[in-house]
Enzyme design. Structure first.
Site: not given
Ligand code: NDP
Length: 232
Positions: A153
């Protein structure tokens, strides 16, 4: 009416961004691997004609091309692209890190963002002052890294930060502002229940910051909670 694309829009921060952008009067293209999502169907009903749910796997060039082709059928410009899709593979330990988890993390977090932005460049150029928000993390800060934690990550988000700088340099002359944001530690599947920031608060902070971006902000890495710059 301004138009936004949000990737990874079926749950977590992405889903909340979709809802809040709709509530603020935006037209939204929700891009997700799984398009049959109850809350998106409800939002489409509550905002008729303003929400388009389209399939997108950011790791697939073919899917990106098909997605941008479909988006171009419903809009001639994109005002805001939120590269939100991300993956965190937990439980990695030194000595057991696999090529597979590194590759998957890079494919979603770094490569996917660069390729999707590249594919959207023409639609972004057609908007006046478009913005690209790359959802990064403080864990991708090389300067702030001093423990061997979630290497796939952390490394892939550091690569996303570099992609942000490269895209900012390339797209600024076309009036497109590209930035990376740390959204805070957020209560989602990824952030877990102990995260201090509720997802609705995190989304509203991020949208406020994104809409306030000016050309001089291009290439910055910003904490959305307080607006400060995060060391690379
Ligand atoms: P979640 O794990 O809740 O959601 C991740 C999302 O990304 C899901 O909708 C997932 O879809 C999608 N995704 C993953 N792989 C793909 C792909 N190949 N193509 C399209 N969509 C994809 O994470 P968060 O909502 O917490 O995170 C959102 C963003 O914020 C991320 O980039 C994360 O790194 C960043 N972030 C989050 C933090 C936190 O504390 N939550 C802190 C810092 C950054 P699917 O359901 O199909 O897997």
């Amino acid at each position: 009416m301004p138009v936004a694309i949000v990737s990874g829009a079926n749950r977590g921060l992405g889903l909340e961004l979709v809802q809040q952008l709709l509530e603020r009067g935006w037209r939204v293209i929700a891009a997700c691997r799984k398009t049959q999502v109850r809350r998106l169907t409800e939002l489409a009903g509550a905002h008729p004609g303003h929400l388009h749910v389209m399939p997108l796997d950011v790791t697939s060039e073919r899917s990106i091309a098909a997605f941008v082709g479909e988006a171009a059928l419903v809009t001639d410009r994109i005002d805001l692209l939120v590269n939100n899709a991300g993956v965190l593979i937990s439980g990695e330990r030194f000595g057991e890190v696999s090529a597979k988890s590194l590759q998957e993390s890079f494919a979603v977090n770094a490569t996917g963002t660069l390729l999707l932005t590249q594919a959207c460049a023409e639609l972004l150029q057609r908007a006046a002052g478009a913005r690209v928000v790359n959802v990064s993390t403080v864990m991708g800060s090389i300067a702030g890294s001093d423990t061997f934690r979630t290497p796939s990550y952390a490394m892939s988000k550091a690569a996303l930060n570099m992609a942000t700088r490269l895209l900012a340099a390339e797209l600024s002359p076309h009036g497109i502002v590209v930035t990376a944001f740390h959204p805070g530690w957020v209560q989602t599947d990824m952030g877990g229940a102990n995260a201090p920031l509720a997802v609705d608060k995190a989304a509203s902070l991020l949208i406020d910051r994104a809409l306030a971006l000016r050309p001089a902000d291009a290439g910055r890495f910003i904490a959305s909670e307080d607006g400060r710059d995060i060391p690379w």
